[in-house]
Enzyme design. Structure first.
Site, PDB file in Angstrom:
ATOM      1  N   CYS A 152      -7.383  -2.715  -1.476  1.00  0.00           N
ATOM      2  CA  CYS A 152      -8.249  -2.505  -2.578  1.00  0.00           C
ATOM      3  C   CYS A 152      -8.110  -3.433  -3.611  1.00  0.00           C
ATOM      4  CB  CYS A 152      -7.698  -1.097  -3.184  1.00  0.00           C
ATOM      5  SG  CYS A 152      -8.641  -1.096  -4.990  1.00  0.00           S
ATOM      6  N   HIS A 169      -7.633  -1.363 -10.967  1.00  0.00           N
ATOM      7  CA  HIS A 169      -6.592  -1.847 -10.169  1.00  0.00           C
ATOM      8  C   HIS A 169      -6.372  -3.240  -9.908  1.00  0.00           C
ATOM      9  CE1 HIS A 169      -4.645  -0.007  -6.266  1.00  0.00           C
ATOM     10  NE2 HIS A 169      -3.903  -0.465  -6.929  1.00  0.00           N
TER      11      HIS A 169
END
Ligand SMILES: *[C@@H]1O[C@H](CO)[C@@H](O)[C@H](O)[C@H]1NC(C)=O
Ligand SMILES: *[C@@H]1O[C@H](CO)[C@@H](O)[C@H](O)[C@H]1NC(C)=O
Ligand SMILES: *[C@@H]1O[C@H](CO)[C@@H](O)[C@H](O)[C@H]1NC(C)=O
Ligand SMILES: *[C@@H]1O[C@H](CO)[C@@H](O)[C@H](O)[C@H]1NC(C)=O
Ligand SMILES: *[C@@H]1O[C@H](CO)[C@@H](O)[C@H](O)[C@H]1NC(C)=O
Ligand SMILES: *[C@@H]1O[C@H](CO)[C@@H](O)[C@H](O)[C@H]1NC(C)=O
Length: 489
Positions: free
Chosen positions: A81, A137
């Site tokens: 990610c 993130h």
């Protein structure tokens, strides 16, 4: 001049005239001739987990957008990610940023360094209104690293990598806290509401309030379909024929994502924005096999450098696309969306970035300007690795990642079904002949191996050491009213 060349030039001139006449966005044009851009990122959506690759998956909205747009067959992303989102937001390969090693942990002071310019910052310079709904993130230990200070006019979502879809609670070992913000304010009153509803609801609100004379950039990195496997029952019930409970949930999560995207597109149609909208849809990495994601027939999945982890599902859709209804086989990498989106917006990226604009590739099917890319280069245990693609060839050196193998759905054994390869080694593949990575050519093509190794060594010289700090107890949500919050670095 050869007749063929002359003909080519005449055609080029004609198409330029046509472009000018069709009112394509010209720099400096007044009001909004720039397209609205919706950049949708699904989380951990596998190659075999969308309707256009697998007829068992129910994604009517996405299927239609894909089939009436351009389906990308060789759109690459990073293996997990944080690296992929780095590529989307900066246009740089993660190994040039320091975000190549796994993901940013919630309790470590990790963030993309301040000197990188984020995509929405560039779009604001071009007059765009910029909004983000979903997962970040890319670091949050200081406000300056959060979406609010990296170019987004509004932000609604979570900072860390994963959390409960209903409680919005992110645990960290035993303890944890809520990870959910509306701009800078913690959101603590949405316990019980599934995030796909909240995120599509907020995106619809943004669309409904939007002045159509201003170009809109909507970044929608949904939580679906990352673990934990949670979904409202009505979506799970769409797959009563699927025996495996986890797989049934995962597929329900995919269908919830599909409905969420449908709600946003409906709102855009209702508000008159749709005819001037470019949609880019991509996953951030391959499906997570042990969480019931599926990438069959590709090898491996999320957390691996195999194709199953890195060859992502993606498509584009919009009236500005001139050639549609086909599968585009050109080489695209996650770093390319930054300059491609800027080009669609009538701008250009700063020199030196790793991405190249694929606007001509996605609009008219022209050959990709990209002929090679870096899957990843990392020098920290346990992911010491390097992998590149050059033309049809792929080289992996070091740790390729686990699980390794070819998992038909559902196959949750977590073992390596029919594969005796070591977990660390040297692999050379010709992906044109062998897209599923069954035939390692490292021993049979020594010259090619040497050439590819030289290339990889060249790339290695530009590696920026990975950002990999120790956990900091100041991060503990206990210190911040039970919410994961900026302010501790
Ligand atoms: C151009 O945009 C401005 C500001 O949104 C608006 O007031 C005006 O009506 C627009 N003009 C046209 C021709 O659309
Ligand atoms: C950011 O700073 C780092 C460290 O000085 C440098 O290596 C990198 O090239 C810079 N990147 C940009 C985009 O300015
Ligand atoms: C959410 O609500 C449930 C049920 O009331 C409760 O058990 C749980 O602690 C709540 N979680 C959070 C993060 O508030
Ligand atoms: C989509 O919109 C409908 C109608 O407002 C709503 O009932 C449904 O819950 C929404 N779905 C999602 C996933 O947001
Ligand atoms: C998509 O890629 C596969 C290889 O994985 C190939 O067999 C297929 O022909 C490609 N499709 C198109 C339209 O290029
Ligand atoms: C998983 O794959 C292995 C090897 O291909 C096979 O023996 C096994 O039956 C499969 N399991 C399931 C649940 O499909």
């Amino acid at each position: 001049m050869e007749p063929i060349k002359l003909l080519g030039n005449v055609l080029l001139l004609l198409s330029l005239l046509q472009l000018a006449a069709s009112g394509h966005p010209q720099p400096g044009s007044h009001n909004n001739t720039k397209p609205h851009i919706v950049f949708i990122v699904a989380d951990d959506l596998g190659w075999n987990d969308v309707g256009w690759h697998n007829p068992d998956v129910k994604t009517p909205v996405l299927d239609q957008l894909a089939h009436k747009g351009v389906i990308f067959n060789q759109s690459y992303v990073n293996y997990v990610c944080t690296p992929s989102r780095t590529a989307f937001m900066t246009g740089y390969f993660p190994y040039h940023v320091g975000s190549q090693h796994l993901v940013f942990r919630p309790d470590t002071p990790s963030a993309i360094p301040s000197n990188f310019t984020f995509l929405p910052q560039k779009l604001k310079e071009l007059g765009y209104s910029t909004h983000m709904v979903g997962k970040w993130h890319l670091g949050f230990c200081n406000w300056k690293y959060t979406p609010t200070y990296r170019g987004f006019d509004s932000y609604y979502g979570y900072y860390c990598g994963a959390e409960d879809y209903y409680t919005h609670f992110r645990s960290n070992n035993k303890e944890g806290g809520i990870d959910f913000h509306d701009n800078k304010d913690p959101v603590t009153d949405q316990n019980g509401t599934y995030s796909a509803y909240l995120f599509s609801g907020r995106a619809v609100d943004i669309v409904n309030k939007h002045d159509q004379n201003i170009p809109l950039f909507l970044y929608l990195p949904f939580q679906n379909v990352h673990a934990p496997l949670e979904v409202p029952k009505r979506f799970e019930d769409m797959y009563i024929n699927v025996q495996d409970e986890n797989r049934r949930k995962l597929l329900g999560m995919v269908s919830a994502l599909d409905e969420a995207v449908g709600n946003v597109t409906m709102a855009m149609k209702k508000m008159g924005l749709w005819d001037n909208t470019l949609v880019i849809f991509t996953t951030d990495n391959g499906g997570m096999i042990i969480q019931s994601g599926n990438n069959y027939p590709l090898r491996g999945g999320k957390t691996t450098l195999w194709e199953g982890g890195t060859r992502g599902v993606a498509f584009a859709h919009g009236k500005m696309l001139q050639k549609t209804g086909y599968t585009n086989n050109e080489m695209i990498h996650a770093v390319d969306w930054f300059p491609t989106i800027l080009a669609a917006a009538g701008g250009t990226a700063d020199p030196g970035i790793d991405g190249v604009s694929q606007l001509d590739t996605i609009v008219s099917g022209k050959p990709s300007p990209r002929t090679e890319f870096v899957y990843n280069i990392d020098n920290i245990f346990p992911t010491i690795q390097g992998a590149i693609r050059v033309g049809d060839y792929k080289l992996i050196e070091g740790f390729a990642g686990l699980p390794d193998g070819w998992y038909p759905p559902p196959n949750m054994t977590g073992s390596r079904p029919d594969n005796k390869d070591p977990i660390s080694g040297t692999w050379l593949f010709n992906l044109k002949d062998d897209p599923t990575e069954h035939h390692n050519l490292a021993d049979t093509m020594p010259d090619k191996l040497k050439e590819m190794r030289a290339k990889l060594d060249g790339y290695r010289k530009t590696l920026v050491p990975a950002i990999n700090p120790k956990a900091d107890p100041k991060s503990d949500p206990k210190n911040w009213g039970g919410v994961w919050s900026p302010g501790w670095c």
